[in-house]
Each structure stands twice: as structure tokens, then as C-alpha cells.
Design an enzyme around this catalytic site. Structure first.
Site, PDB file in Angstrom:
ATOM      1  N   SER A 133       0.854  -1.193   0.000  1.00  0.00           N
ATOM      2  CA  SER A 133       0.000   0.000   0.000  1.00  0.00           C
ATOM      3  C   SER A 133       0.889   1.241   0.000  1.00  0.00           C
ATOM      4  O   SER A 133       1.645   1.477   0.942  1.00  0.00           O
ATOM      5  CB  SER A 133      -0.887   0.005   1.243  1.00  0.00           C
ATOM      6  OG  SER A 133      -1.440   1.292   1.398  1.00  0.00           O
ATOM      7  N   HIS A 172      -1.356  -1.395  -4.233  1.00  0.00           N
ATOM      8  CA  HIS A 172      -2.615  -1.157  -3.526  1.00  0.00           C
ATOM      9  C   HIS A 172      -2.709   0.347  -3.252  1.00  0.00           C
ATOM     10  O   HIS A 172      -1.834   0.934  -2.610  1.00  0.00           O
ATOM     11  CB  HIS A 172      -2.646  -1.947  -2.213  1.00  0.00           C
ATOM     12  CG  HIS A 172      -3.927  -1.809  -1.449  1.00  0.00           C
ATOM     13  ND1 HIS A 172      -5.053  -2.558  -1.732  1.00  0.00           N
ATOM     14  CD2 HIS A 172      -4.268  -1.002  -0.410  1.00  0.00           C
ATOM     15  CE1 HIS A 172      -6.028  -2.218  -0.910  1.00  0.00           C
ATOM     16  NE2 HIS A 172      -5.586  -1.275  -0.093  1.00  0.00           N
ATOM     17  N   ASP A 214      -5.040   3.508  -1.774  1.00  0.00           N
ATOM     18  CA  ASP A 214      -6.121   3.781  -0.833  1.00  0.00           C
ATOM     19  C   ASP A 214      -6.719   5.165  -1.039  1.00  0.00           C
ATOM     20  O   ASP A 214      -6.072   6.179  -0.771  1.00  0.00           O
ATOM     21  CB  ASP A 214      -5.582   3.672   0.598  1.00  0.00           C
ATOM     22  CG  ASP A 214      -5.243   2.236   0.957  1.00  0.00           C
ATOM     23  OD1 ASP A 214      -6.161   1.403   0.951  1.00  0.00           O
ATOM     24  OD2 ASP A 214      -4.064   1.962   1.232  1.00  0.00           O
ATOM     25  N   MET A 236      -9.431   7.852   0.150  1.00  0.00           N
ATOM     26  CA  MET A 236     -10.243   8.187   1.337  1.00  0.00           C
ATOM     27  C   MET A 236     -10.875   9.561   1.154  1.00  0.00           C
ATOM     28  O   MET A 236     -10.198  10.501   0.718  1.00  0.00           O
ATOM     29  CB  MET A 236      -9.353   8.216   2.575  1.00  0.00           C
ATOM     30  CG  MET A 236      -8.588   6.918   2.815  1.00  0.00           C
ATOM     31  SD  MET A 236      -7.586   7.058   4.286  1.00  0.00           S
ATOM     32  CE  MET A 236      -6.737   5.479   4.283  1.00  0.00           C
ATOM     33  N   HIS A 238      -8.582   0.739  -3.713  1.00  0.00           N
ATOM     34  CA  HIS A 238      -9.478   0.530  -2.572  1.00  0.00           C
ATOM     35  C   HIS A 238     -10.211   1.842  -2.288  1.00  0.00           C
ATOM     36  O   HIS A 238      -9.621   2.797  -1.793  1.00  0.00           O
ATOM     37  CB  HIS A 238      -8.609   0.083  -1.382  1.00  0.00           C
ATOM     38  CG  HIS A 238      -9.359  -0.141  -0.115  1.00  0.00           C
ATOM     39  ND1 HIS A 238      -8.721  -0.343   1.091  1.00  0.00           N
ATOM     40  CD2 HIS A 238     -10.703  -0.210   0.162  1.00  0.00           C
ATOM     41  CE1 HIS A 238      -9.618  -0.523   2.046  1.00  0.00           C
ATOM     42  NE2 HIS A 238     -10.827  -0.430   1.514  1.00  0.00           N
ATOM     43  N   MET A 261     -12.393   3.954  -0.244  1.00  0.00           N
ATOM     44  CA  MET A 261     -13.038   4.180   1.055  1.00  0.00           C
ATOM     45  C   MET A 261     -13.801   5.482   0.946  1.00  0.00           C
ATOM     46  O   MET A 261     -13.450   6.503   1.557  1.00  0.00           O
ATOM     47  CB  MET A 261     -11.962   4.234   2.149  1.00  0.00           C
ATOM     48  CG  MET A 261     -11.402   2.857   2.471  1.00  0.00           C
ATOM     49  SD  MET A 261      -9.855   2.916   3.364  1.00  0.00           S
ATOM     50  CE  MET A 261      -8.734   3.034   1.996  1.00  0.00           C
ATOM     51  N   MET A 318     -11.400  -6.309   5.848  1.00  0.00           N
ATOM     52  CA  MET A 318     -10.598  -5.310   6.560  1.00  0.00           C
ATOM     53  C   MET A 318     -10.161  -5.892   7.899  1.00  0.00           C
ATOM     54  O   MET A 318     -10.986  -6.389   8.669  1.00  0.00           O
ATOM     55  CB  MET A 318     -11.412  -4.030   6.810  1.00  0.00           C
ATOM     56  CG  MET A 318     -11.665  -3.182   5.584  1.00  0.00           C
ATOM     57  SD  MET A 318     -10.178  -2.684   4.662  1.00  0.00           S
ATOM     58  CE  MET A 318      -9.222  -1.796   5.918  1.00  0.00           C
ATOM     59  N   ASP A 372      -6.367  -6.553   4.679  1.00  0.00           N
ATOM     60  CA  ASP A 372      -5.792  -5.211   4.642  1.00  0.00           C
ATOM     61  C   ASP A 372      -5.853  -4.580   6.024  1.00  0.00           C
ATOM     62  O   ASP A 372      -6.939  -4.379   6.570  1.00  0.00           O
ATOM     63  CB  ASP A 372      -6.610  -4.383   3.623  1.00  0.00           C
ATOM     64  CG  ASP A 372      -6.072  -2.977   3.430  1.00  0.00           C
ATOM     65  OD1 ASP A 372      -4.991  -2.674   3.957  1.00  0.00           O
ATOM     66  OD2 ASP A 372      -6.743  -2.198   2.735  1.00  0.00           O
TER      67      ASP A 372
HETATM   68  C1  DX5 Z   1      -6.312   1.372   5.792  1.00  0.00           C
HETATM   69  C2  DX5 Z   1      -5.921   1.118   4.366  1.00  0.00           C
HETATM   70  C3  DX5 Z   1      -4.744   0.244   4.222  1.00  0.00           C
HETATM   71  C4  DX5 Z   1      -3.481   0.790   4.828  1.00  0.00           C
HETATM   72  C5  DX5 Z   1      -2.792  -0.380   5.428  1.00  0.00           C
HETATM   73  O1  DX5 Z   1      -7.523   2.024   5.851  1.00  0.00           O
HETATM   74  O2  DX5 Z   1      -6.991   0.496   3.653  1.00  0.00           O
HETATM   75  O3  DX5 Z   1      -4.525  -0.209   2.890  1.00  0.00           O
HETATM   76  O4  DX5 Z   1      -2.623   1.432   3.918  1.00  0.00           O
HETATM   77  O5  DX5 Z   1      -1.704   0.063   6.140  1.00  0.00           O
HETATM   78  P1  DX5 Z   1      -0.946  -0.835   7.208  1.00  0.00           P
HETATM   79  O6  DX5 Z   1      -0.405  -2.026   6.484  1.00  0.00           O
HETATM   80  O7  DX5 Z   1       0.102   0.089   7.713  1.00  0.00           O
HETATM   81  O8  DX5 Z   1      -1.968  -1.218   8.269  1.00  0.00           O
HETATM   82 ZN    ZN Z   2      -6.516  -0.455   1.641  1.00  0.00          ZN
END
Ligand code: DX5
Ligand code: ZN
Length: 224
Positions: free
Chosen positions: A8, A33, A35, A37, A66, A68, A137, A175
């Protein structure tokens, strides 16, 4: 069947994103990956299509996005156009989940659905046959660097059962808080894709951290 490792980039240095992308390209990692948000579905805000377009141009591997974000149906086409190989939406963020899954397919990307830690696997019962990916998750989404929630191992097992029962092709991705200490356990429960941010990019040797995650065997005795 061996598993995939999906670093990620959230945990990478964004002033040196080119180096992080090249590191993943030349490493044993399988996917990127990314993310997204929105500050609404999750408390944090990260990046959107503009950044993903640039990452995807340089990335030489599968781009796993991903989302969110609340009501992701508004953005499926634009994230597909930005270069995502697969999109994952949260079940909790969609009023009409079935429709959003069809939308992802029509946009020409792999279709994934993510479940927050409290959301039961059973919400996927009537859509599992259409899915390419189920994201369990293993932390509450929104931030990197959180502690792995051990109850998620049982959920991975339930998702694997649902997939088998319905003869679905969906891969299980985990994840949040994933590292060498728990990877064996989630793989043993049925996970096929390990997302890892901090355990890769905050380590002294990210390429080596990726290699070690790739080399981990499904191990029921691993420490969680
Ligand atoms: C969290 C994200 C993850 C995050 C994971 O909301 O969806 O993909 O980057 O990070 P680590 O591996 O540090 O928990
Ligand atoms: Zn993620």
C-alpha cells in the site's frame, strides 16, 4: 497456489513516489494497492483520480484501488479511466451494492467488495458469484499503521466458506496491520492477497520485507 503481496503506497514517502513505484515494480510484489479516502466514509482524506492516473502510468503491475468513499457509484467510471485494474468498494458505503458491482464490470475493471470489521460476511451472500475480490478489513479503515484485529481471522475463514459454497472465483484480500507476524495465519484461513503498508515502507529494507511476505507459508501456528 501461492499468494499475492500488494504494497500500500499510503505508507510511502509521497515526495519520492517515483522511487516507491519503481521499488514495487522491481520487487517480488504482485500488485499496487492504492487507498482512496474521502473524509466522509472514513475520517481521513488521501488522494484521488489525478494521483492514481500518474501512478498507474508508471506502474508495471496490477493496480488495486481501494475506494473508502461514500456512494462510490459516482466515481466508478472515472477511477477506471484513471488506470485502475480493479476497484473495491465498501458494502457499507453502497445503498445498491448489486448495481455498483455491475457498474464496475461494465467499466471493464475487476470488481471487489470490502467489509469493515463489524460487517458480517453474510451481506455478500447474494452477490458473491459476481465478485472477483472480497476484501476483509483487518483494521477499521482510514489510517495506516493500526493494530491487526485478530477476530478477522474467523471472518476470512467464513468468507472462504461462502466462496467455496457458491463456487465463486473471488480472491480474499486482507488489509490492515498485516506483517510477517500474522501473514501465515491469515493465509491459512484462506486469504490470497496480503496488503501491507507500514510493514513494508516503514521497514529499513522494503524490497526485503516484500520478499519475506512472499515467502511466508500458510501457517496455523503463526503468532497473531
Ligand atoms: C487502511 C488502508 C490500508 C493501509 C494499510 O484504511 O486500507 O490499505 O494502507 O496500512 P498498514 O499495512 O500500515 O496497516
Ligand atoms: Zn486499503
Amino acid at each position: 497456489m501461492s499468494h499475492f503481496v500488494a504494497p500500500s503506497l499510503l505508507a510511502a514517502d509521497f515526495l519520492r513516489l517515483d522511487q516507491a513505484i519503481d521499488l514495487v515494480n522491481t520487487s517480488e510484489a504482485d500488485w499496487f494497492h492504492l487507498d482512496v479516502m474521502d473524509g466522509l466514509f472514513v475520517p481521513n482524506i488521501s488522494f484521488g483520480q489525478f494521483i492514481i492516473e500518474q501512478i498507474a502510468e508508471r506502474a508495471e503491475k496490477y493496480v488495486d484501488v481501494h475506494l473508502m468513499i461514500q456512494d462510490p457509484s459516482r466515481y466508478i467510471e472515472s477511477f477506471a479511466r484513471a488506470g485502475a485494474s480493479g476497484l473495491t468498494v465498501h458494502a457499507e458505503a453502497c445503498t445498491h451494492l448489486h448495481r455498483v458491482i455491475q457498474q464496475m464490470k461494465e467499466a471493464g475493471v475487476k470488481a471487489g467488495v470490502a467489509l469493515n470489521p463489524h460487517t458480517p460476511v453474510s451481506v455478500l451472500e447474494h452477490v458473491i458469484e459476481d465478485l472477483d475480490l472480497v476484501l476483509i478489513m483487518t483494521v477499521n479503515p482510514g489510517f495506516g499503521g493500526q493494530k491487526f484485529i485478530y477476530q478477522s481471522i474467523a471472518k476470512v475463514r467464513q468468507a472462504a466458506e461462502l466462496i467455496t459454497t457458491h463456487n465463486s472465483r473471488a480472491l480474499i484480500e486482507v488489509d490492515g496491520g498485516i506483517g510477517e507476524q500474522n501473514a501465515g495465519k491469515v493465509l491459512e484461513a484462506g486469504a490470497r492477497v496480503l496488503v501491507a503498508g507500514s510493514s513494508i515502507f516503514k521497514s529499513d529494507d522494503p524490497a526485503q520485507a516484500i520478499r519475506r511476505l512472499k515467502q511466508i507459508d500458510a501457517n496455523p501456528l503463526a503468532y497473531v
